[in-house]
Design a protein around this motif. Structure first.
Motif, PDB file in Angstrom:
ATOM      1  N   LEU A   1       0.840  -1.195   0.000  1.00 48.46           N
ATOM      2  CA  LEU A   1       0.000   0.000   0.000  1.00 48.46           C
ATOM      3  C   LEU A   1       0.880   1.253   0.000  1.00 48.46           C
ATOM      4  N   ALA A   2       1.964   1.218   0.754  1.00 52.09           N
ATOM      5  CA  ALA A   2       2.823   2.400   0.892  1.00 52.09           C
ATOM      6  C   ALA A   2       3.718   2.626  -0.313  1.00 52.09           C
ATOM      7  N   ILE A   3       4.409   1.572  -0.778  1.00 53.11           N
ATOM      8  CA  ILE A   3       5.406   1.772  -1.841  1.00 53.11           C
ATOM      9  C   ILE A   3       5.146   0.922  -3.076  1.00 53.11           C
ATOM     10  N   GLY A   4       4.064   0.156  -3.087  1.00 53.55           N
ATOM     11  CA  GLY A   4       3.738  -0.642  -4.253  1.00 53.55           C
ATOM     12  C   GLY A   4       4.602  -1.882  -4.376  1.00 53.55           C
ATOM     13  N   VAL A   5       4.600  -2.477  -5.557  1.00 57.67           N
ATOM     14  CA  VAL A   5       5.396  -3.669  -5.821  1.00 57.67           C
ATOM     15  C   VAL A   5       6.453  -3.328  -6.871  1.00 57.67           C
ATOM     16  N   GLU A   6       7.549  -4.043  -6.835  1.00 57.72           N
ATOM     17  CA  GLU A   6       8.614  -3.793  -7.808  1.00 57.72           C
ATOM     18  C   GLU A   6       8.186  -4.272  -9.190  1.00 57.72           C
ATOM     19  N   PRO A   7       8.267  -3.416 -10.192  1.00 59.90           N
ATOM     20  CA  PRO A   7       7.888  -3.838 -11.545  1.00 59.90           C
ATOM     21  C   PRO A   7       8.894  -4.838 -12.111  1.00 59.90           C
ATOM     22  N   ARG A   8       8.384  -5.755 -12.894  1.00 64.26           N
ATOM     23  CA  ARG A   8       9.231  -6.722 -13.586  1.00 64.26           C
ATOM     24  C   ARG A   8       9.283  -6.375 -15.071  1.00 64.26           C
ATOM     25  N   PRO A   9      10.242  -6.920 -15.804  1.00 67.07           N
ATOM     26  CA  PRO A   9      10.267  -6.672 -17.247  1.00 67.07           C
ATOM     27  C   PRO A   9       8.937  -7.036 -17.885  1.00 67.07           C
ATOM     28  N   GLY A  10       8.396  -6.115 -18.676  1.00 68.06           N
ATOM     29  CA  GLY A  10       7.124  -6.359 -19.329  1.00 68.06           C
ATOM     30  C   GLY A  10       5.910  -5.952 -18.528  1.00 68.06           C
ATOM     31  N   THR A  11       6.120  -5.401 -17.329  1.00 66.12           N
ATOM     32  CA  THR A  11       4.985  -4.960 -16.510  1.00 66.12           C
ATOM     33  C   THR A  11       4.199  -3.872 -17.223  1.00 66.12           C
ATOM     34  N   ASP A  12       2.878  -4.016 -17.238  1.00 66.20           N
ATOM     35  CA  ASP A  12       1.993  -3.030 -17.850  1.00 66.20           C
ATOM     36  C   ASP A  12       1.695  -1.932 -16.823  1.00 66.20           C
ATOM     37  N   PRO A  13       2.064  -0.682 -17.093  1.00 64.03           N
ATOM     38  CA  PRO A  13       1.795   0.393 -16.127  1.00 64.03           C
ATOM     39  C   PRO A  13       0.322   0.519 -15.761  1.00 64.03           C
ATOM     40  N   ALA A  14      -0.565   0.165 -16.693  1.00 63.54           N
ATOM     41  CA  ALA A  14      -2.000   0.303 -16.425  1.00 63.54           C
ATOM     42  C   ALA A  14      -2.469  -0.647 -15.333  1.00 63.54           C
ATOM     43  N   ASP A  15      -1.753  -1.751 -15.144  1.00 64.45           N
ATOM     44  CA  ASP A  15      -2.151  -2.741 -14.147  1.00 64.45           C
ATOM     45  C   ASP A  15      -1.220  -2.749 -12.935  1.00 64.45           C
ATOM     46  N   HIS A  16      -0.243  -1.861 -12.928  1.00 67.05           N
ATOM     47  CA  HIS A  16       0.781  -1.897 -11.884  1.00 67.05           C
ATOM     48  C   HIS A  16       0.306  -1.209 -10.613  1.00 67.05           C
ATOM     49  N   GLN A  17       0.770  -1.738  -9.483  1.00 68.50           N
ATOM     50  CA  GLN A  17       0.491  -1.108  -8.200  1.00 68.50           C
ATOM     51  C   GLN A  17       1.703  -0.285  -7.794  1.00 68.50           C
ATOM     52  N   PHE A  18       1.556   1.042  -7.841  1.00 69.03           N
ATOM     53  CA  PHE A  18       2.688   1.944  -7.614  1.00 69.03           C
ATOM     54  C   PHE A  18       2.901   2.265  -6.139  1.00 69.03           C
ATOM     55  N   GLY A  19       1.863   2.236  -5.329  1.00 69.02           N
ATOM     56  CA  GLY A  19       1.986   2.615  -3.929  1.00 69.02           C
ATOM     57  C   GLY A  19       1.685   4.082  -3.710  1.00 69.02           C
ATOM     58  N   THR A  20       1.214   4.409  -2.514  1.00 68.50           N
ATOM     59  CA  THR A  20       0.787   5.779  -2.235  1.00 68.50           C
ATOM     60  C   THR A  20       1.968   6.760  -2.225  1.00 68.50           C
ATOM     61  N   VAL A  21       3.114   6.363  -1.667  1.00 71.05           N
ATOM     62  CA  VAL A  21       4.238   7.306  -1.601  1.00 71.05           C
ATOM     63  C   VAL A  21       4.727   7.696  -2.995  1.00 71.05           C
ATOM     64  N   PRO A  22       5.008   6.746  -3.899  1.00 69.87           N
ATOM     65  CA  PRO A  22       5.412   7.165  -5.249  1.00 69.87           C
ATOM     66  C   PRO A  22       4.373   8.026  -5.949  1.00 69.87           C
ATOM     67  N   LEU A  23       3.090   7.742  -5.746  1.00 70.35           N
ATOM     68  CA  LEU A  23       2.055   8.529  -6.399  1.00 70.35           C
ATOM     69  C   LEU A  23       1.975   9.942  -5.822  1.00 70.35           C
ATOM     70  N   ILE A  24       2.186  10.077  -4.511  1.00 72.12           N
ATOM     71  CA  ILE A  24       2.210  11.416  -3.910  1.00 72.12           C
ATOM     72  C   ILE A  24       3.434  12.183  -4.385  1.00 72.12           C
ATOM     73  N   VAL A  25       4.579  11.511  -4.440  1.00 73.27           N
ATOM     74  CA  VAL A  25       5.799  12.151  -4.949  1.00 73.27           C
ATOM     75  C   VAL A  25       5.581  12.646  -6.367  1.00 73.27           C
ATOM     76  N   LYS A  26       4.978  11.817  -7.206  1.00 67.88           N
ATOM     77  CA  LYS A  26       4.718  12.212  -8.591  1.00 67.88           C
ATOM     78  C   LYS A  26       3.805  13.431  -8.652  1.00 67.88           C
ATOM     79  N   ALA A  27       2.756  13.439  -7.821  1.00 65.09           N
ATOM     80  CA  ALA A  27       1.835  14.574  -7.810  1.00 65.09           C
ATOM     81  C   ALA A  27       2.541  15.855  -7.374  1.00 65.09           C
ATOM     82  N   LEU A  28       3.431  15.754  -6.406  1.00 65.10           N
ATOM     83  CA  LEU A  28       4.168  16.932  -5.949  1.00 65.10           C
ATOM     84  C   LEU A  28       5.110  17.443  -7.031  1.00 65.10           C
ATOM     85  N   LEU A  29       5.777  16.532  -7.727  1.00 62.76           N
ATOM     86  CA  LEU A  29       6.681  16.939  -8.815  1.00 62.76           C
ATOM     87  C   LEU A  29       5.892  17.586  -9.952  1.00 62.76           C
ATOM     88  N   GLN A  30       4.709  17.052 -10.242  1.00 56.82           N
ATOM     89  CA  GLN A  30       3.860  17.640 -11.278  1.00 56.82           C
ATOM     90  C   GLN A  30       3.331  19.010 -10.866  1.00 56.82           C
TER      91      GLN A  30
END
Length: 406
Positions: free
Chosen positions: A341-370
């Motif tokens: 929930l906090a940091i998501g799961v590590e993506p593997r080769p071929g991971t589809d971003p649309a189905d990936h679990q990124f985690g709340t911290v990376p998503l908040i970081v992205k929103a702040l950078l945007q």
């Protein structure tokens, strides 16, 4: 009783996986945490963790990422974006309080500014407890008194009414008056549903409610502030990576992993032996001894993380099967239940971003950078001098979307 310190990655990992070792990091915080999940051992720990795990599921995490977090971010960030400034620590508290309070099951009946301010105040008082062992001994009595007062206030205004509402809902569901899906999906509801089997006291409910509210918010704020700091410094020195931040959907998450490796929420874990225990160095710890697991040192082991292991490098290549964030989230029975929930799961080769679990911290970081977040040059950030670990007390920032790097 003797204290043994271990610092190699392999020895730390193996020690954290030993079921004969009890949690010992929060002994100083017993008044608030002695009967919370993090301190339970053996069958008690397993039984409660199994009950709570029913809400720590991927489908619930995805629901939070896609539907709950965006609304919370917009509501929380709007006044700061309008003002063009804020404090990252305060912003983080406000975002994570909204998320973790709801996930824990603490009802907010008023949804007023005063109620929000009171929850924030209590949350900051609770955050004193996990760091008591890292506070100067002379400061601890006063901090304990503040924690005890905050616990009583939290119980009266928030925890007890929330608990009683869930008990009443369960009674109505059990009688057939309401369908099962009328029950909220949160930690308190899971505990109420398993109440007869767990045999929890009212004080244990209070400690558990506080633990999830505090742990989910406070540790995440620690990770969030460090991640923003490291990314801003990295981009200033490596502007060529701005394009990757924009174009690689997984790069922000990789930056968060790397920051978390360097800055675990606690620099050490502690365990107490329940029987003689063979140490990695060939020695033996006796029953009742304390083993200090140096997470900070383990996460910087050169053979695993490279010659620059003590520095931030989001392009890091790891030698072996270690997590990109090292063992900052723990391993074994006491690994963080909300890690994905906090940091998501590590993506593997071929991971589809649309189905990936990124985690709340990376998503908040992205929103702040945007949102064009930058450190305020006229108001330098300050570290928390009241504890021995490296943590930010204040981190003033400016916002300007026209200068956003992603």
């Amino acid at each position: 009783m003797t204290e043994h310190v271990i610092s190699t990655f392999d020895a730390c990992s193996r020690t954290l996986r030993q079921n004969d070792l009890r949690q010992a990091l929060y002994d100083e915080a017993a008044l608030m945490m002695d009967r919370s999940l993090v301190n339970l051992h053996g069958t008690e720990h397993r039984a409660r963790r199994n009950v709570e795990a029913t809400v720590f599921r991927k489908n619930i995490f995805v629901e939070y990422e896609r539907n709950v977090l965006p609304v919370t971010l917009e509501e929380t960030l709007s006044p700061f974006l309008a003002a063009g400034r804020g404090d990252l620590v305060d912003i983080g508290y406000r975002i994570m309080m909204n998320l973790t309070v709801d996930f824990t099951g603490i009802d907010r009946t008023e949804r007023s500014p005063e109620e929000t301010a009171e929850l924030l105040r209590l949350l900051k008082e609770f955050s004193l407890a996990p760091a008591l062992g890292q506070s100067p001994p002379e400061d601890r009595p006063a901090k304990r008194a503040r924690i005890e007062a905050a616990m009583a206030q939290f119980n009266q205004r928030f925890l007890h009414p929330s608990l009683e509402r869930r008990r009443a809902l369960k009674t109505r569901v059990d009688s057939g008056e309401l369908p099962a899906d009328a029950l909220p999906r949160d930690v308190l509801m899971a505990l109420v549903s398993g109440e007869s089997a767990l045999g929890m006291t009212e004080h244990e409910f209070l400690q558990e409610g506080i633990f999830f509210t505090m742990a989910g918010a406070h540790t995440t704020i620690h990770s969030l502030t460090h991640a923003i700091h490291e990314i801003l410094q990295w981009i200033a020195a490596h502007p060529e990576d701005i394009a990757r931040l924009r174009d690689d959907p997984f790069f922000v998450q990789q930056c968060v992993f790397e920051s978390l490796r360097l800055h675990p929420s606690s620099p050490v874990a502690k365990r107490r032996t329940t029987c003689p225990f063979a140490l990695a160095n060939g020695g033996e710890a006796q029953a009742g001894d304390t083993i200090v697991v140096n997470l900070r040192s383990a996460n910087r082991e050169l053979e695993i993380f490279g010659a620059d292991a003590d520095r931030f490098n989001p392009h890091r290549v790891i030698n072996g099967s270690a997590f990109a964030h090292g063992i900052s989230m723990g391993v074994g029975a006491h690994a963080c239940l909300g890690r994905n929930l906090a940091i998501g799961v590590e993506p593997r080769p071929g991971t589809d971003p649309a189905d990936h679990q990124f985690g709340t911290v990376p998503l908040i970081v992205k929103a702040l950078l945007q949102s064009g977040v930058t450190a305020d040059p006229d108001s330098p950030a300050e570290l928390d001098g009241g504890i021995t670990r490296i943590s930010w007390a204040t981190y003033p920032v400016l916002f300007d979307k026209t200068r956003a790097i992603i």
